[in-house]
Write an enzyme that holds these catalytic residues in place. Structure first.
Site, short mmCIF file in Angstrom:
data_model
loop_
_atom_site.label_atom_id
_atom_site.label_comp_id
_atom_site.label_asym_id
_atom_site.label_seq_id
_atom_site.Cartn_x
_atom_site.Cartn_y
_atom_site.Cartn_z
N SER A 261 0.83 -1.20 0.00
CA SER A 261 0.00 0.00 0.00
C SER A 261 0.87 1.25 0.00
O SER A 261 2.02 1.22 0.47
CB SER A 261 -0.89 0.00 1.25
OG SER A 261 -1.49 1.26 1.46
N TYR B 284 -1.58 -1.20 10.49
CA TYR B 284 -1.77 -1.57 9.08
C TYR B 284 -0.60 -1.08 8.23
O TYR B 284 -0.03 -1.84 7.43
CB TYR B 284 -3.08 -0.97 8.58
CG TYR B 284 -3.35 -1.15 7.10
CD1 TYR B 284 -3.96 -2.30 6.63
CD2 TYR B 284 -3.01 -0.15 6.20
CE1 TYR B 284 -4.23 -2.46 5.26
CE2 TYR B 284 -3.28 -0.29 4.84
CZ TYR B 284 -3.88 -1.44 4.38
OH TYR B 284 -4.14 -1.59 3.04
#
Length: 248
Positions: A142, A155
């Site tokens: 990401s 995350y």
């Protein structure tokens, strides 16, 4: 053109979002698909039907990739059914936003790491011996791995770990002729992000294109990395993020 005719692509988290879009794109290019999903039987069934409507085979595996025995059993069943695994796409992931580090719950931290990186490593370890020269592993990381995110501390940390894992495994996999790469999307309109953050029309983190990507727009990066056009690409990360500068 069916660039992946009769090849087998194993994808985690392909019941919806990016994973589903990737599965359908590979199926359109001739691949048969094995899908690992966690809980959503209805969405997984829709993915399976969509793949079969394209004339490809699809097999579903419901379970937790953090369970090593489940990973082993899945690999054996895929080999028994198809006799091969050509592409492994590690896409499964979860996120639990928290505005303050003090609000992070231990249970959610462990779930995030188990799903996003530990389970990824366990599944890859099991699948790796079945891969051959020309095979590919593609991991979903990401933009948060490079930029960080104020509400996604754990995350973002797992996504950074995925980048390092990708680069390291690429070095180890070179002698076998296996390429290992990753895709780092920016904001994407998926069920997970909608569930997590809702609809944010004035989101200050929107990329320069001023909109979130669609899963289908991101899926093309996975197809490219698995194909012959990426024969000289390994240990790298593609950034379909709408123009965010991440310097990574």
């Amino acid at each position: 053109m069916e660039r992946f005719k009769d090849r087998l692509v194993l994808i985690t988290g392909a019941d919806s979002g990016i994973g589903k879009a990737v599965a359908l794109l590979f199926a359109e290019e001739g691949a048969h698909i094995a899908v690992i999903y966690h809980t959503d039987d209805e969405d997984a069934g829709k993915t399976k039907k969509a793949i079969e409507d394209l004339g490809r085979k699809c097999i579903l595996f419901k379970g937790d990739i953090n369970d090593y025995e489940f990973c082993e059993e899945t690999a054996k069943k895929v080999i028994s059914e198809f006799g091969r695994i050509d592409v492994l796409i590690n896409n499964a992931g979860v996120q639990f936003p928290a505005e303050n580090i003090n609000d992070l719950e231990e249970e959610n931290i462990r779930k995030t790491f188990n799903s996003n990186i530990i389970g990824m490593i366990l599944l890859t370890k099991v699948i790796f011996p079945y891969l051959k020269e020309g095979s590919s592993i593609i991991n979903t990381t990401s933009a948060t791995a490079y930029q960080g995110h104020p509400e996604l501390l754990d995350y973002s940390a797992t996504k950074g770990a995925i980048v390092s894992f990708t680069r390291s495994l690429a070095l180890q996999a070179k002698p076998k002729g296996i390429r290992v790469n990753a895709v780092a999307p920016g904001p994407v309109a998926t069920p997970l992000t909608k569930e997590t953050f809702g609809e944010q029309e004035d989101d200050p983190n929107k990329p320069p294109f001023e909109r979130n990507a669609t899963p289908e727009e991101v899926a093309a990066s996975f197809l490219f990395l698995a194909g012959n056009g990426a024969a000289q690409i390994t240990g790298q990360v593609l950034h379909p993020n709408g123009g965010l500068i991440v310097n990574g």
